[in-house]
Design a protein around this motif. Structure first.
Motif, mmCIF file in Angstrom:
data_model
loop_
_atom_site.group_PDB
_atom_site.id
_atom_site.type_symbol
_atom_site.label_atom_id
_atom_site.label_comp_id
_atom_site.label_asym_id
_atom_site.label_seq_id
_atom_site.Cartn_x
_atom_site.Cartn_y
_atom_site.Cartn_z
ATOM 1 N N UNK A 64 0.902 -1.390 0.038
ATOM 2 C CA UNK A 64 0.095 -0.021 0.088
ATOM 3 C C UNK A 64 0.947 1.303 0.073
ATOM 4 N N UNK A 65 0.267 2.305 0.681
ATOM 5 C CA UNK A 65 1.030 3.561 0.620
ATOM 6 C C UNK A 65 2.371 3.497 1.354
ATOM 7 N N UNK A 66 2.305 2.826 2.651
ATOM 8 C CA UNK A 66 3.445 2.852 3.561
ATOM 9 C C UNK A 66 4.568 2.529 2.923
ATOM 10 N N UNK A 67 5.766 3.006 3.389
ATOM 11 C CA UNK A 67 7.114 2.476 2.796
ATOM 12 C C UNK A 67 7.431 2.659 1.397
ATOM 13 N N UNK A 68 6.613 3.531 0.703
ATOM 14 C CA UNK A 68 6.981 3.606 -0.664
ATOM 15 C C UNK A 68 8.131 4.483 -0.825
ATOM 16 N N UNK A 69 8.791 4.416 -1.939
ATOM 17 C CA UNK A 69 10.146 5.020 -2.040
ATOM 18 C C UNK A 69 9.603 6.666 -2.779
ATOM 19 N N UNK A 70 10.355 7.514 -2.163
ATOM 20 C CA UNK A 70 9.848 8.743 -2.349
ATOM 21 C C UNK A 70 10.275 9.159 -3.959
ATOM 22 N N UNK A 71 9.112 9.863 -4.620
ATOM 23 C CA UNK A 71 9.548 9.766 -6.057
ATOM 24 C C UNK A 71 9.077 11.577 -6.427
ATOM 25 N N UNK A 72 9.398 12.025 -7.468
ATOM 26 C CA UNK A 72 9.087 13.408 -7.709
ATOM 27 C C UNK A 72 7.473 13.412 -7.733
ATOM 28 N N UNK A 121 8.628 25.315 -4.334
ATOM 29 C CA UNK A 121 8.732 24.468 -3.235
ATOM 30 C C UNK A 121 8.599 22.919 -3.693
ATOM 31 N N UNK A 122 7.840 22.641 -4.503
ATOM 32 C CA UNK A 122 8.147 21.344 -5.246
ATOM 33 C C UNK A 122 9.383 20.991 -5.782
ATOM 34 N N UNK A 123 9.969 21.623 -6.561
ATOM 35 C CA UNK A 123 11.232 21.460 -7.107
ATOM 36 C C UNK A 123 12.473 21.590 -5.787
ATOM 37 N N UNK A 124 12.198 22.290 -4.953
ATOM 38 C CA UNK A 124 13.223 22.350 -3.875
ATOM 39 C C UNK A 124 12.964 20.718 -2.967
ATOM 40 N N UNK A 125 11.963 20.419 -2.681
ATOM 41 C CA UNK A 125 11.701 19.111 -2.217
ATOM 42 C C UNK A 125 12.279 18.049 -2.900
ATOM 43 N N UNK A 126 12.097 18.150 -4.369
ATOM 44 C CA UNK A 126 12.388 16.900 -5.134
ATOM 45 C C UNK A 126 13.835 16.798 -5.131
ATOM 46 N N UNK A 180 17.258 11.506 -5.195
ATOM 47 C CA UNK A 180 18.558 11.637 -5.774
ATOM 48 C C UNK A 180 18.541 12.084 -7.228
ATOM 49 N N UNK A 181 17.475 12.672 -7.561
ATOM 50 C CA UNK A 181 17.345 13.083 -9.085
ATOM 51 C C UNK A 181 18.212 14.229 -9.427
ATOM 52 N N UNK A 182 18.713 14.264 -10.545
ATOM 53 C CA UNK A 182 19.564 15.380 -11.027
ATOM 54 C C UNK A 182 18.509 16.567 -11.323
ATOM 55 N N UNK A 183 19.675 17.782 -11.341
ATOM 56 C CA UNK A 183 18.769 18.865 -11.963
ATOM 57 C C UNK A 183 18.008 19.032 -13.189
ATOM 58 N N UNK A 184 18.624 18.243 -14.184
ATOM 59 C CA UNK A 184 17.983 18.503 -15.509
ATOM 60 C C UNK A 184 16.818 17.572 -15.525
ATOM 61 N N UNK A 185 16.746 16.470 -14.777
ATOM 62 C CA UNK A 185 15.511 15.584 -14.506
ATOM 63 C C UNK A 185 14.363 16.148 -14.013
ATOM 64 N N UNK A 186 14.804 16.899 -12.927
ATOM 65 C CA UNK A 186 13.828 17.550 -12.007
ATOM 66 C C UNK A 186 12.976 18.518 -12.978
ATOM 67 N N UNK A 187 14.046 19.476 -13.723
ATOM 68 C CA UNK A 187 13.670 20.417 -14.782
ATOM 69 C C UNK A 187 12.550 19.830 -15.825
ATOM 70 N N UNK A 188 12.916 18.626 -16.410
ATOM 71 C CA UNK A 188 12.221 18.040 -17.191
ATOM 72 C C UNK A 188 10.857 17.651 -16.806
ATOM 73 N N UNK A 189 10.903 17.104 -15.541
ATOM 74 C CA UNK A 189 9.496 16.710 -14.963
ATOM 75 C C UNK A 189 8.565 17.838 -14.761
ATOM 76 N N UNK A 190 9.014 19.274 -14.474
ATOM 77 C CA UNK A 190 8.246 20.310 -14.392
ATOM 78 C C UNK A 190 8.303 21.159 -15.604
ATOM 79 N N UNK A 191 8.811 20.645 -16.690
ATOM 80 C CA UNK A 191 8.935 21.379 -17.940
ATOM 81 C C UNK A 191 9.656 22.733 -17.667
ATOM 82 N N UNK A 192 10.650 22.476 -17.031
ATOM 83 C CA UNK A 192 11.682 23.749 -16.940
ATOM 84 C C UNK A 192 13.254 23.170 -17.285
#
Length: 478
Positions: A379-387, A420-425, A430-442
């Protein structure tokens, strides 16, 4: 153990091997799984022996979940397995013709260490009486791992695009080597093979070689032992594309690293494409020579993340289509919402459900899904943190939508939650800057700016600091 007990244990192990069909690729079963020796079955735990710690770690990293699935299907719910190391079992492996080369220990073999490190120079010819083994070309590639079979989503869009770029124009300095890193079962090997297939389809005359890093090490050690280094180099210096999986296993292998450094330079300087995969980015691989880290980081380094919900659904639908089985939408959604760690586990869950429904002559519905998968799902408990998870919680807090956060809107009621979301990601994954940017279309520079802004606010504004702490608790509590 009596002869009868040994025979009975062997029969149970054979049942497990039969259940790996459709769960673990047959080549992997032949090379890694089948050579293990069953030594005990106690308290619903199957004990399997291998000859080196390296083999144990390799199997546990790549096949732990899938083999556990096969064990439960063969022996029953609640059964588990454990791998132990017993060097004495090396002589008890299969017939010599089917016996695989034992993986090298991290320190390499003493015999290899006695030899001086090979020196770099022009390509030597194979010495008389030896024959350079030619790369197996297409036969070294998994026929299932093509671009058409790859399901693309936000989590893997960038590495997919880079792999396509390499396939279309191999050898360009900007993406040579292509270094793909990420967790187990996320599609690194798939993309690597897909590039190889595309190259061979466009240029049948090209020589493409895929090899696991440990097999490269074993082959290198064997060449030293058999005094066939000329043949070894002739093989690797004369290919057009080299694909090496799990490069992190070169860590601590000093002579292997020296030889691979020379091979790498020879190929790259000749405009030949190199693709590498690892479970971490180059600078994070411990006991790896600085000069190799520099070479690996000198091309295109891309990370691949666990698939988001929509991609997990698409993967399951494509798997069901491949298996020619109709899976109700609610069942697909049910599995996709509970298996989020990697693609291998996701597809393994569906394979297990299909087999269970077939054997038990039950319809594929949510009830059968629960019965078939049991503890396989969580279920929801113990899941890996994702963007995706971070985005969902931030959107809920600020009462905005995912579409808003990823849009071009720049009003403060949207820009602030986005930052806020970018900061927390960045802070919680352990996601890279470019991948975070791609996720948020930035662009990645936007992410860096957002992180710096929120970081400053947490130090100067008590409300922002409290908000970050509250959201972090929610995210980690998932």
């Amino acid at each position: 153990m009596s002869v009868e007990q040994t025979a009975a244990l062997a029969q149970e192990w054979q049942k497990v091997l039969e259940k790996t069909v459709g769960i673990i690729h047959e080549d992997a079963v032949k090379k890694w799984i089948a050579p293990m020796i069953p030594v005990a079955l106690e308290n619903k735990e199957l004990i399997l022996a291998v000859d080196t710690i390296f083999t144990k770690q390799y199997i546990e990293q790549r096949y732990l979940v899938l083999l556990g699935d096969a064990v439960q299907q063969a022996l029953g719910a609640g059964y588990t397995f454990k791998i132990i190391v017993d060097p004495a079992i090396a002589d008890a492996q299969k017939e010599p013709s089917a016996q695989k080369e034992a993986p090298a220990e991290k320190t390499e073999t003493a015999e290899a260490e006695e030899e001086s490190a090979p020196t770099q120079g022009s390509l030597p010819l194979a010495s008389e009486g030896t024959h350079a083994p030619a790369p197996d070309d297409a036969t070294t590639l998994n026929s299932k791992y093509t671009f058409d079979a790859f399901v693309m989503g936000r989590s893997n869009q960038f590495p997919y695009a880079m792999a396509k770029a390499v396939a279309d124009a191999p050898g360009l300095p900007a993406h040579n080597p292509l270094f793909i890193y990420g967790g187990v079962g996320l599609g690194k090997t798939h993309l690597m093979h897909a590039v190889g297939h595309k190259i061979l389809a466009d240029h049948p005359e090209k020589r493409v070689l895929y090899i696991a890093s440990m097999d490269f090490t074993n082959e290198f050690i064997r060449s030293i032992r058999e005094k066939s280094m000329d043949a070894f180099r002739e093989k690797y210096y004369n290919i057009d594309m080299l694909l090496i999986d799990d490069i992190q296993f070169f860590a601590g292998q000093e002579q292997t690293q020296t030889e691979f450094f020379q091979t790498f330079n020879k190929l790259r300087d000749s405009g030949k494409q190199i693709i590498l995969t690892s479970d971490r980015q180059p600078q994070d691989v411990k006991d790896l020579e600085d000069r190799l880290i520099s070479r690996f980081a000198g091309g295109a380094v891309v990370d691949i993340q666990p698939p988001e919900f929509e991609t997990r659904v698409a993967i399951l639908q494509k798997k069901a289509q491949t298996e020619q089985v109709d899976i109700p939408e609610d069942v697909v959604t049910y599995i996709a919402s509970r298996v989020d760690s990697n693609i291998r586990e996701l597809e393994g869950a569906l394979t297990r459900l299909i087999k269970y429904a077939s054997m038990m002559r039950m319809p594929i519905d949510e009830t059968t899904c629960v019965a078939a998968l049991g503890n396989y799902l969580h279920g929801e408990k113990g899941r890996r943190i994702t963007m995706e998870m971070i985005e969902r919680i931030v959107c809920t807090h600020f009462k905005v939508t995912s579409e808003d956060i990823r849009s071009t809107k720049r009003s403060n009621d949207i820009a602030y939650p986005r930052q806020i979301a970018m900061f927390l990601c960045h802070e919680l994954t352990e996601v890279s800057w470019p991948t975070i940017g791609g996720f948020f279309n930035r662009d990645h520079s936007t992410v860096i700016h957002a992180h710096k802004k929120i970081q400053n606010l947490t130090e100067s504004d008590g409300a922002t600091k409290a908000l970050i702490e509250s959201l972090t608790i929610q995210i980690k509590g998932i």
